[in-house]
Design a protein around this motif. Structure first.
Motif, short mmCIF file in Angstrom:
data_model
loop_
_atom_site.label_atom_id
_atom_site.label_comp_id
_atom_site.label_asym_id
_atom_site.label_seq_id
_atom_site.Cartn_x
_atom_site.Cartn_y
_atom_site.Cartn_z
N LYS A 180 0.84 -1.20 0.00
CA LYS A 180 0.00 0.00 0.00
C LYS A 180 0.88 1.25 0.00
CE LYS A 180 -3.73 -2.41 0.03
NZ LYS A 180 -4.54 -2.49 -1.21
N THR A 181 1.51 1.53 -1.14
CA THR A 181 2.29 2.75 -1.29
C THR A 181 1.41 3.82 -1.94
OG1 THR A 181 3.10 2.07 -3.47
CG2 THR A 181 4.40 1.41 -1.55
N TRP A 182 1.89 5.07 -1.91
CA TRP A 182 1.06 6.14 -2.47
C TRP A 182 0.87 5.99 -3.99
CZ3 TRP A 182 2.45 9.38 -6.32
CH2 TRP A 182 3.81 9.58 -6.59
N PRO A 183 1.86 5.53 -4.79
CA PRO A 183 1.56 5.35 -6.22
C PRO A 183 0.47 4.30 -6.46
CG PRO A 183 3.93 5.42 -5.88
CD PRO A 183 3.30 5.29 -4.54
N VAL A 184 0.50 3.22 -5.68
CA VAL A 184 -0.52 2.18 -5.83
C VAL A 184 -1.89 2.73 -5.46
CG1 VAL A 184 -1.30 -0.08 -5.02
CG2 VAL A 184 1.13 0.31 -5.46
N ALA A 185 -1.96 3.48 -4.35
CA ALA A 185 -3.24 4.05 -3.92
C ALA A 185 -3.77 5.04 -4.95
CB ALA A 185 -3.06 4.73 -2.56
N LEU A 186 -2.88 5.87 -5.50
CA LEU A 186 -3.31 6.85 -6.50
C LEU A 186 -3.77 6.17 -7.78
CD1 LEU A 186 -3.59 9.84 -7.27
CD2 LEU A 186 -1.19 9.81 -7.96
N PHE A 187 -3.04 5.15 -8.22
CA PHE A 187 -3.40 4.43 -9.44
C PHE A 187 -4.74 3.70 -9.26
CE2 PHE A 187 -3.39 0.66 -12.12
CZ PHE A 187 -3.05 1.19 -13.35
N ASP A 188 -4.89 3.04 -8.13
CA ASP A 188 -6.16 2.33 -7.88
C ASP A 188 -7.33 3.29 -7.84
OD1 ASP A 188 -4.76 -0.02 -7.78
OD2 ASP A 188 -4.70 -0.15 -5.59
N ALA A 189 -7.12 4.47 -7.26
CA ALA A 189 -8.20 5.46 -7.21
C ALA A 189 -8.56 5.94 -8.61
CB ALA A 189 -7.79 6.62 -6.32
N GLN A 190 -7.53 6.14 -9.45
CA GLN A 190 -7.78 6.65 -10.79
C GLN A 190 -8.51 5.63 -11.66
OE1 GLN A 190 -7.48 9.54 -12.29
NE2 GLN A 190 -8.09 8.71 -14.27
N VAL A 191 -8.03 4.39 -11.68
CA VAL A 191 -8.68 3.38 -12.51
C VAL A 191 -9.98 2.89 -11.89
CG1 VAL A 191 -6.47 2.62 -13.46
CG2 VAL A 191 -7.38 1.48 -11.44
N GLY A 192 -10.15 3.17 -10.58
CA GLY A 192 -11.38 2.76 -9.91
C GLY A 192 -12.54 3.71 -10.11
N GLY A 193 -12.31 4.79 -10.87
CA GLY A 193 -13.41 5.69 -11.18
C GLY A 193 -13.35 7.05 -10.51
N LEU A 194 -12.28 7.33 -9.76
CA LEU A 194 -12.16 8.65 -9.14
C LEU A 194 -12.02 9.71 -10.22
CD1 LEU A 194 -11.90 10.06 -6.34
CD2 LEU A 194 -9.41 9.92 -6.65
N ALA A 195 -12.70 10.82 -10.04
CA ALA A 195 -12.64 11.91 -11.02
C ALA A 195 -11.21 12.39 -11.18
CB ALA A 195 -13.55 13.05 -10.58
N LEU A 196 -10.87 12.81 -12.40
CA LEU A 196 -9.50 13.22 -12.69
C LEU A 196 -9.07 14.39 -11.81
CD1 LEU A 196 -7.03 12.72 -14.40
CD2 LEU A 196 -7.99 14.20 -16.16
N GLY A 197 -9.98 15.33 -11.59
CA GLY A 197 -9.64 16.47 -10.73
C GLY A 197 -9.32 16.04 -9.32
N ALA A 198 -10.09 15.08 -8.79
CA ALA A 198 -9.84 14.56 -7.45
C ALA A 198 -8.50 13.82 -7.40
CB ALA A 198 -10.98 13.65 -7.03
N SER A 199 -8.17 13.09 -8.46
CA SER A 199 -6.88 12.39 -8.51
C SER A 199 -5.72 13.38 -8.48
CB SER A 199 -6.80 11.52 -9.77
OG SER A 199 -7.77 10.50 -9.75
N LEU A 200 -5.88 14.47 -9.20
CA LEU A 200 -4.81 15.48 -9.20
C LEU A 200 -4.68 16.15 -7.85
CD1 LEU A 200 -5.22 17.14 -12.71
CD2 LEU A 200 -3.42 15.59 -11.95
N ARG A 201 -5.79 16.41 -7.19
CA ARG A 201 -5.71 16.99 -5.84
C ARG A 201 -5.04 16.01 -4.88
NH1 ARG A 201 -10.82 18.97 -7.37
NH2 ARG A 201 -11.88 17.21 -6.38
N LEU A 202 -5.30 14.73 -5.07
CA LEU A 202 -4.66 13.71 -4.25
C LEU A 202 -3.16 13.66 -4.52
CD1 LEU A 202 -5.78 11.64 -2.19
CD2 LEU A 202 -5.76 9.95 -4.03
N ALA A 203 -2.78 13.93 -5.77
CA ALA A 203 -1.37 13.87 -6.15
C ALA A 203 -0.61 15.13 -5.80
CB ALA A 203 -1.25 13.60 -7.65
N ALA A 204 -1.26 16.13 -5.23
CA ALA A 204 -0.59 17.40 -4.95
C ALA A 204 0.57 17.22 -3.97
CB ALA A 204 -1.60 18.40 -4.41
#
Length: 471
Positions: A180-204
């Motif tokens: 459970k690293t941050w790249p895995v969490a961010l990738f899973d959120a993105q492919v799991g349907g999280l909105a792109l804007g929310a993914s970018l805010r998560l990646a800030a």
């Protein structure tokens, strides 16, 4: 664990890996500088083997051990840290080899003599005894540390910073080992349907960490590099220890994974040959990798003489494939670029940007080699064999390295690949989550053999170019 905690943990792990890599890279760079002949080729091969072995192959081969260690607290994390360290030590060693310290061994010896006189050349008290001031001792030690830090040049800063960024942004190893690293969490959120804007805010937050490291790299100061200074050669005992380390690292990170895949694929070749379903995926990967090399090679040649432009264009590639892919995905949502969204252009652009930080120093080294007097004499004598050995083969190897680097990409392809052009490693990565089978091992081997076949087929063309250039 929250995403911020995962980011902090990733930064701490990357900092530890960077420290370990630098500690090993210093003696390894001396070993490289003082090894010659056939032994030099062996040392370089052993050193680069862990770096050039695809992360997906390593994670696939060691997945059984990673799964068994999941029941032991922190065991999988320790395996992950060890694997990343073995893979990234060559990065630091190669950088320190080509950016050695400006201080020569003679300068260090002279400084040590002066430093001893400065500390012990103290005044005497009224009884004639030596009087040592703690302030003077601390001041001398501080001055010594500053002297050595400035004399080391920018090599350690660049090596440590790049290793940190590569370790911090790693995704493939952690993904297949279910960490459970941050790249895995961010990738899973993105492919799991999280909105792109929310993914970018998560990646800030990860972006802020990476930009901080990049800023420190570019603001760091160091004494200009003296290429002739390579330090003292390692002692015989240290040389043997370094060779043992290189052999073990190459075995664990390259030999064992490759041998396991070969053994597993022995009974699966027939099924794969009868129903080769990876043909389209292989074609897509080869096409994207070849297109990226064709784009990045002339771009790197144009950027290499301009240091500021090189740094500016290399910045996006240093962010890592995951964050770069998300930023490009956002860019191609803009109305002006949206017509090119489901085309090969986004992935081709991502691979080109990811290759630039590697392509620019390769072009600088190759351009410096063109000033070699031996190459000039070879051109005057119109000797194709010498031209191939001194110049063309090096360009072919550099282009082949860039081709393989782009071909083995998984992260950018999984996010930016258009429909119908899925790269082969995206498909293999998804299949690897269901366990190891003989058929899957045979598919892995076929995917790894494809770039080797391309390099073997292009070598005669490169030799023909050398013959034409020699006339």
């Amino acid at each position: 664990m929250t995403f911020a905690a995962q980011t902090a943990e990733g930064a701490a792990r990357a900092l530890v890996i960077a420290g370990l890599a630098l500690a090993l890279a210093v003696p390894l760079s001396r070993l490289l500088a003082h090894t010659h002949g056939a032994k030099r080729t062996l040392v370089w091969t052993l050193l680069l083997a862990p770096l050039l072995t695809p992360a997906l192959l390593v994670s696939y081969a060691w997945s059984h051990l990673a799964l068994r260690l999941m029941t032991v607290p922190l065991a999988t994390s320790a395996l992950y840290l060890t694997a990343l360290t073995l893979k990234l030590v060559p990065v630091a060693a190669v950088i320190l080899h080509f950016l050695p310290p400006a201080l020569s061994p003679e300068a260090l010896h002279t400084h040590a003599l002066l430093h001893g006189e400065t500390i012990f050349g103290s005044t005497k008290n009224t009884k004639g005894h030596e009087k040592y001031s703690p302030f003077r001792v601390l001041s001398c030690l501080s001055w010594t540390a500053s002297f050595r830090l400035r004399g080391a040049g920018r090599g350690p800063w660049i090596a440590g910073g790049l290793v940190f960024l590569l370790a911090f942004t790693d995704f493939e190893l952690a993904s297949l080992w279910s960490l459970k690293t941050w790249p895995v969490a961010l990738f899973d959120a993105q492919v799991g349907g999280l909105a792109l804007g929310a993914s970018l805010r998560l990646a800030a937050l990860p972006l802020a960490v990476e930009f901080t490291i990049l800023a420190l790299l570019f603001l760091s100061r160091g004494t200009p590099v003296a290429r002739s200074s390579s330090g003292k050669p390692p002692r015989p005992s240290a040389r043997r220890a370094l060779l043992v380390y290189l052999a073990i690292a190459a075995l664990l990170a390259c030999g064992w994974p490759l041998g396991r895949v070969l053994a597993g694929a022995a009974t699966g070749f027939r099924s794969v040959a009868e129903n080769f379903v990876l043909l389209e995926n292989l074609g897509a990967s080869l096409a994207f990798a070849g297109g990226a090399v064709l784009c990045v090679w002339p771009l790197a040649a144009w950027l290499a003489p301009n240091r500021r432009a090189s740094l500016f264009f290399a910045l996006p590639g240093l962010l890592g494939a995951l964050l770069l892919a998300l930023l490009l995905l956002t860019a191609f949502q803009v109305p002006a670029l949206h017509p090119a969204y489901d085309t090969p252009l986004p992935l081709l652009l991502a691979l080109t940007l990811l290759l630039l930080p590697l392509a620019i120093p390769l072009r600088l080294l190759l351009d410096a080699n063109r000033r070699n007097p031996a190459l000039h004499l070879a051109r005057m004598s119109a000797s194709p064999a010498l031209i191939w050995r001194l110049d063309t083969s090096r360009h072919w190897l550099a282009a082949g390295l860039l081709f393989c680097w782009a071909y083995f990409d998984f992260t950018a392809g999984s996010i930016l690949a258009p429909i119908g052009l899925t790269p082969v490693f995206v498909r293999l990565h998804n299949l690897a989550h269901y366990g190891q089978t003989a058929v899957l091992s045979a598919m892995f081997l076929a995917a790894f053999a494809a770039p080797v076949a391309v390099l073997l087929f292009t070598a005669p063309l490169a030799r023909w170019y050398a013959r034409r250039d020699g006339r």
